[in-house]
Design an enzyme around this catalytic site. Structure first.
Site, PDB file in Angstrom:
ATOM      1  N   SER A 137       0.626  -1.251  -0.187  1.00  0.00           N
ATOM      2  CA  SER A 137      -0.044  -0.062   0.049  1.00  0.00           C
ATOM      3  C   SER A 137       0.823   1.142  -0.011  1.00  0.00           C
ATOM      4  CB  SER A 137      -0.887  -0.046   1.063  1.00  0.00           C
ATOM      5  OG  SER A 137      -2.117   0.936   0.948  1.00  0.00           O
ATOM      6  N   HIS A 178      -8.509   0.604  -0.354  1.00  0.00           N
ATOM      7  CA  HIS A 178      -8.401  -0.329  -1.265  1.00  0.00           C
ATOM      8  C   HIS A 178      -9.811  -1.208  -1.734  1.00  0.00           C
ATOM      9  CE1 HIS A 178      -4.143   0.052  -1.305  1.00  0.00           C
ATOM     10  NE2 HIS A 178      -3.989  -0.176  -0.046  1.00  0.00           N
TER      11      HIS A 178
END
EC number: 2.3.1.39
Length: 342
Positions: A103, A226
């Site tokens: 991430s 996400h």
């Protein structure tokens, strides 16, 4: 056997008050990283990392640049420890074959690979955090770790929960993330994270437990990262990225979205913008690296979450952590003994 190294950088959730204080006290190279971040942002991010308060550090707009800064400070200190009194850089004297990040950790990889400089990275990451925090406010949601449930049944759970949540809304949606939940992180076998709008996430958690998941653990995050909840943030991030002069990378960055190597600036822009609303394919990332011959993984930054994931994905590899000053010294000694320096 030839040692082939990959640097791994952690994502949000690894932050903790006090992180980086020990390496700041002992490493001039780390001090320069913190000073550059503070200068870029116009406030003392270093003080926030070292002293908190925790609630402020945990805010996405602060946590993301803080994690990137601390990760890069430890890397700078490691390279400095490997070449005392000699010039060093992000990728020398220890040159990895690949870099990857989970991430926001993907942004830590950018300066190391040569795509952006440190200050550009920190400013862009703070904007990333702001955009993501905003969407978490506009469309409240969250993330949950689902333990001991396979991908396909969990994917079906998310689809059914989405259908039910959307049916409850009866078409009254004002945000692309409303009523939606997906698998957000494929972290390791048996360790998958789902993410979505609040009601859809609740329904998915209930369905997962009813169908055999051992546990469903809500994560301490401020939004549905996400997932489709973050889709508007991708547009703002694309604008930010369009204003940056990304360079072709000297080292391949393994993409979160599909686990393939990136070097081209245009592909990097697309990856970095879309990544915030897309699933993190961490299993594919590590599998790609193993197949490419990587046998030594060094997690650089706060926490040890990625090392734990690698252990569950790859067998017979060496895993090292660089997340405090003593680990910097320990890993530097190990690497010198193994004679793996450039």
């Amino acid at each position: 056997m030839t040692t082939r190294v990959a640097f791994l950088f952690p994502g949000q959730g690894s932050q903790a008050v006090g992180m980086g204080a020990d390496i700041f006290a002992s490493s001039p190279a780390a001090q320069r990283v913190f000073a550059a971040a503070d200068d870029a942002l116009g406030f003392s991010l270093s003080d926030l990392c070292f002293n908190g308060p925790e609630t402020t550090l945990r805010d996405t707009i602060n946590a993301q640049p803080a994690i990137v800064t601390v990760s890069l400070a430890y890397l700078a200190a490691l390279q400095e420890a490997l070449s005392p009194g000699e010039p060093s850089s992000w990728s020398t004297p220890l040159t990895p074959a690949f870099v990857a990040g989970h991430s926001v950790g993907e942004w830590s990889a950018l300066p190391v690979a040569g795509a952006l400089d440190l200050k550009e990275t920190i400013l862009a990451v703070r904007e990333r955090g702001r955009l993501m925090e905003h969407e978490g406010t506009v469309c409240p949601g969250g993330m949950s770790a689902v333990i001991a449930m396979d991908e396909e049944p969990l994917r079906q759970v998310c689809q059914e929960a989405t259908e039910q949540a959307l049916a409850e809304l009866a078409g009254a949606t004002t945000h692309p993330g409303q009523g939606r939940v997906i698998i957000a992180n494929y972290n390791a076998p048996g360790q998958i994270v789902i993410s979505g709008e609040k009601r859809a996430l609740e329904l998915a958690g209930e369905l997962a437990k009813a169908r055999g998941a051992k546990r469903v653990i809500p994560l301490a995050v401020s939004g549905a990262f996400h997932s489709p909840v973050m889709e508007p943030a991708t547009q703002g991030l694309a604008k930010t990225l369009a204003e940056l002069e990304l360079r072709e990378t000297a080292l391949p960055i393994i993409a979160n979205i599909d686990g393939t190597p990136l070097t081209d600036p245009s592909r990097l822009r697309q990856e970095l913008a879309q990544q915030v609303a897309s699933s993190v394919q961490w299993v594919k990332t590590i599998q790609y690296l193993v197949e490419a011959g990587v046998n030594t993984f060094i997690e650089i930054g706060p926490g040890q979450a990625l090392a734990g994931m690698v252990k569950r994905i790859a067998k017979g590899v060496t895993i090292m952590n660089v997340g405090n000053a003593s680990e910097v010294a320990k890993v530097a000694a190990q690497l010198r003994e193994q004679d793996v320096l450039a």
